[in-house]
Design an enzyme around this catalytic site. Sequence first.
Site: not given
Ligand code: F6P
Length: 549
Positions: A272-273, A211, A389, A217, A518, A358
Site C-alpha cells: 500500500g505505501r 488495495k 516558529h 474507513e 483493527k 510502517e
Molecule cells: O492499516 C494499515 C494499512 O493496511 C496500510 O498498510 C494501507 O496502506 C492502508 O491500511 C489502507 O489499506 P487499503 O488500501 O487496503 O484500504
Amino acid sequence: MSEPETAGRAAFPYPELAAELQQLADRDRELTISTQLESAPGHLDRFRCEAAGWELDFSRHLLSPEAVDSLMKLADAAGVLRDREALFEGQPLNHTEGRAVLHTLLRADTAPAGLEAEFNAVQDCQARMSDWVHAVHEGTHRGHGGERIRHIVNIGIGGSDLGPRMAVEALRPWHVDGLEVLFCANVDPDDLAARLAPLDPSTTMFIVCSKTLRTEETLHNARSARQWLLDGGVPGDALGNHFLAVSTNLEAAADLGIPAANTLPMWDWVGGRYSLWSAVGWSIAFAVGMDRFQELLDGARAMDQHFREAAPECNMPLWLSLLEIWYVNFMGAQTHAVIPYHQDLALLPAFLQQLSMESNGKRVNHQGQALDYATAPILWGDVGTNGQHSFHQLLHQGTVLCPIDFILLTDTAASHDREGKQRLLANGLSQMRALMVGRDAAASRESLEARGIDSGRAAELAPHLVIPGNRPSSTLSCGHFEPATLGALLALYEHKTFCSGRIWQVNSFDQWGVELGKEMGAEIFAALGGSGQRFDLSTNAMLESIIDE
Ligand code: F6P
C-alpha cells in the site's frame, strides 16, 4: 508483554563491525562538524552525491572518514546492494505474506525477464487509466445529467491516500484547469461532510481506492458517498457515472455497485505505501494529466537506475540509509526530521512517516527473533519556514539528537516572486548553518550588549542564548523541480527504506502491527451498538461515557 524480553534477543548483525562502528561513534560524537568541513581536504566533495536531478550534501555530520569506511563495510556485509536485485527481480521479499515486492515494475519501461505477464498487466492498467483521464478531461465522460465532472474525490486511507494526496499537492503548478481533486481518508463523518458540502453531486466523481477493499474507513465513506449522490438526485442506475474504484478485490468493488469497466486492478505484489505509481495514483493523473503522471514514473525510474547502478560510495539511497543506521544504532538517535523548504511539499513528512515507520517500525527479524537493537526512528517534520516558529527551538537548544533532512528547491529564477523565494532559501540555509555553528557564550553576551543590555545582565542571560551547534543535517537540493524530480525524490526514500530494512534484517513490506487495533475496533464498535461485550475496566468506563442515544 508476557514473553521474557531479554533472553534470546537477536543482537545487531555483524558483531565485529558493530563493535567497530560503536567505537567510532563514541569518538565521532566529539567531532566538531564545522572544523571537519573546513579542515579535512576534499570533505565537501567526498560527502556529496548526485542522482536524477537531486544533489545530496551530507557534509554536516558527526562522521569521520573512518566511520564512512566502516559503514561501507557494513553495507557490503549486509549484502544490501546484492539484495536490491531481488527487489527488481520480484523475489518474494515479503516472506511473511508470501509476496513479491514489485513497486519498481510499476515504473519500468521494459519487462524484466520472467515478469512479462505482470509488466503487461501494468501497461494495460495504465492504458485504461489514461482513457478515463482523457475522457473526464475532454468531457466525453460526464455526470449523469450530462454535466462535466468538476470534482474528483479520492476515498482511501494510508497508502491509498497519503502518496496521492501529497503528490497532488506537490504538483500544484501542473494542475489542469476546471477539475479539482480532493481527498477523504478519515472515518470521521465530519471530514467527508466538510469535503462534500461545497460540491455538486451531478459534477462529482469518487475514486474508491483500497488495495484490499476491506478497510473500514474506506468502505464506510464509500457507502456515505453513494448515499450523498442518491440524496443529491443521481439516479441509482447512473451511479456508475460517478464512481471509479482501484483494488485487488474486484468482487468487493462490484458489491459496492461499481461497474467492472470503472474498476482498475491492484496487485498483491505492491505494498500500500509503495502504490502511488499504480492506479492508486489515478487521482494524481486526474489532477495533472497522464503525461505529467508518466513523467513522475520516469523520474522514479531514473532513481531506480541510479540505485541499481551507482557504486556504493555515491549511491544516494544507500547513503541516506547508512546515515540512519549510524545515528539510530550507534549514536542513539530515536527521531529523524524531514523539513522541506517548499510549501507544496507540506505533506511529504506524513507520506514518509508511513513509508518509513510502517515499513521498518519492526521488533523482530526475518526469523521472528526479538531484536536487541533499534529499528526505524520516529520520523516527523513540517515545511520551513513554518517549523522555525515552532519546533526548531528544540532542534537548536533541546536535549534530543535529531538528524535532519533539509529539502531545498533552488531555482529562484523560476519563481513569480524571486525575492520571496530568496528569502525562503536564505531561511533554509541559515537554519542549516545555525544548527552547525551555533553561538557560544561570548557571542551571546555580545549580542545582548548590542541590544543595549548592560554587561552584568548580559552575562546572566547569555546561557539562555547559547546554541551549542554541531547538530547534524543533510541537504537534498534540486535545481529544477518538476513531476520527474518528485518521482525521483519519492523513489529515493523508498530505496533508503529498503536498505535500512535489509541492514536491520526486518521485513519492510508487512505491517502486522496495525491489525490488532483493527480487530479490537470491530468488537468495540459492536459493543457501542449493544453487543454487550465487556473489555478492560478503562475501556468499559470510556464506553459508558459515550452517549449514544
Ligand atoms: O492499516 C494499515 C494499512 O493496511 C496500510 O498498510 C494501507 O496502506 C492502508 O491500511 C489502507 O489499506 P487499503 O488500501 O487496503 O484500504
